[in-house]
Scaffold this motif. Structure first.
Motif, PDB file in Angstrom:
ATOM      1  N   VAL A  88       0.871  -1.174   0.000  1.00  0.00           N
ATOM      2  CA  VAL A  88       0.000   0.000   0.000  1.00  0.00           C
ATOM      3  C   VAL A  88       0.908   1.223   0.000  1.00  0.00           C
ATOM      4  N   ILE A  89       0.743   2.085  -0.997  1.00  0.00           N
ATOM      5  CA  ILE A  89       1.680   3.183  -1.231  1.00  0.00           C
ATOM      6  C   ILE A  89       0.919   4.504  -1.281  1.00  0.00           C
ATOM      7  N   LEU A  90       1.447   5.500  -0.588  1.00  0.00           N
ATOM      8  CA  LEU A  90       0.923   6.863  -0.653  1.00  0.00           C
ATOM      9  C   LEU A  90       1.781   7.655  -1.631  1.00  0.00           C
ATOM     10  N   GLU A  91       1.138   8.243  -2.640  1.00  0.00           N
ATOM     11  CA  GLU A  91       1.870   8.946  -3.689  1.00  0.00           C
ATOM     12  C   GLU A  91       1.285  10.330  -3.934  1.00  0.00           C
ATOM     13  N   CYS A  92       2.170  11.217  -4.389  1.00  0.00           N
ATOM     14  CA  CYS A  92       1.760  12.536  -4.861  1.00  0.00           C
ATOM     15  C   CYS A  92       2.470  12.799  -6.180  1.00  0.00           C
ATOM     16  N   GLU A  93       1.707  13.184  -7.188  1.00  0.00           N
ATOM     17  CA  GLU A  93       2.253  13.465  -8.509  1.00  0.00           C
ATOM     18  C   GLU A  93       1.938  14.897  -8.917  1.00  0.00           C
ATOM     19  N   GLU A  94       2.888  15.484  -9.614  1.00  0.00           N
ATOM     20  CA  GLU A  94       2.706  16.829 -10.158  1.00  0.00           C
ATOM     21  C   GLU A  94       2.725  16.745 -11.682  1.00  0.00           C
ATOM     22  N   GLU A  95       1.751  17.364 -12.310  1.00  0.00           N
ATOM     23  CA  GLU A  95       1.667  17.353 -13.771  1.00  0.00           C
ATOM     24  C   GLU A  95       1.605  18.781 -14.287  1.00  0.00           C
TER      25      GLU A  95
END
Length: 215
Positions: A88-95
């Protein structure tokens, strides 16, 4: 790819170019055929893994989320699987979206990633779904969720599964992280709820003052 190869082959066959093929041309078409078969197999394998691996349920103890707060996460995975790794992974992405004349280009990068749970080598029975609980914490100075015409910040929880007989599969649930000012408002509401007597006294005092100044 397969569509392009098929159209090119039909054009060559219709105009009679196939009669004058050389060894190089034959090798090219054989290579194109092998690539097409490989792509079809990968597509079918991915489709079978999506259908064969049971549904994934992700729940959080509160929603939307706030920076600096901690939350409980509940994950439920169905299906009959011999799991090699479950994460289980917590991610934040910027586009970011760039425009150059008539061309539009998008670039994305991962700005935050944390594995909050990892379990290895266990079996999931078809009649008994696998359940997992863990805790996540949104960094105190993390950027909140945001979307505009040219920029976007996306938070999400990802469940990554590696199982025997299946390719790795990822399933994601989007998260909404509120700005800090919303957090301050919620904290003020909690303080008022923690001291109801003080709130009642303040309200009654304001009513008393109003009654005194009334002619």
């Amino acid at each position: 790819w397969n569509g392009i190869v098929l159209v090119a082959f039909l054009v060559n066959w219709q105009f009679g170019y196939t009669k004058s093929w050389s060894w190089g041309t034959t090798l090219f078409w054989l290579l194109a055929l092998c690539i097409g078969v490989y792509l079809i197999m990968q597509m079918l394998r991915q489709a079978f893994s999506t259908v064969g691996i049971g549904p994934t349920l992700i729940e959080t103890s509160d929603y939307p989320l706030l920076p600096g707060e901690r939350y409980r996460v509940f994950v439920k995975q169905a299906g009959a699987l011999q799991v090699k790794r479950f994460e289980v992974i917590l991610e934040c992405e910027e586009e970011a979206t760039f425009e150059h004349g008539t061309n539009t280009r998008r670039e994305s990068r991962r700005v935050y990633r944390e594995t909050v749970a990892r379990h290895e080598k266990f079996a999931i029975l078809n009649s008994v779904p696998y359940e997992c609980e863990c805790e996540i914490a949104i960094p105190e100075r993390a950027m909140h969720s945001f979307k505009s015409e040219h920029n976007e910040i996306r938070w999400r929880l990802v469940v990554r599964i590696e199982a025997d007989g299946w390719p790795p599969i990822e399933r994601a649930a989007p998260l909404i992280v509120r700005p800090v000012r919303v957090q301050l408002t919620r904290q003020a509401t909690r303080r008022e709820a923690a001291f109801p007597a003080a709130n009642e006294h303040r309200s009654s005092a304001s009513l008393d003052v109003s009654s005194q100044v009334r002619p």
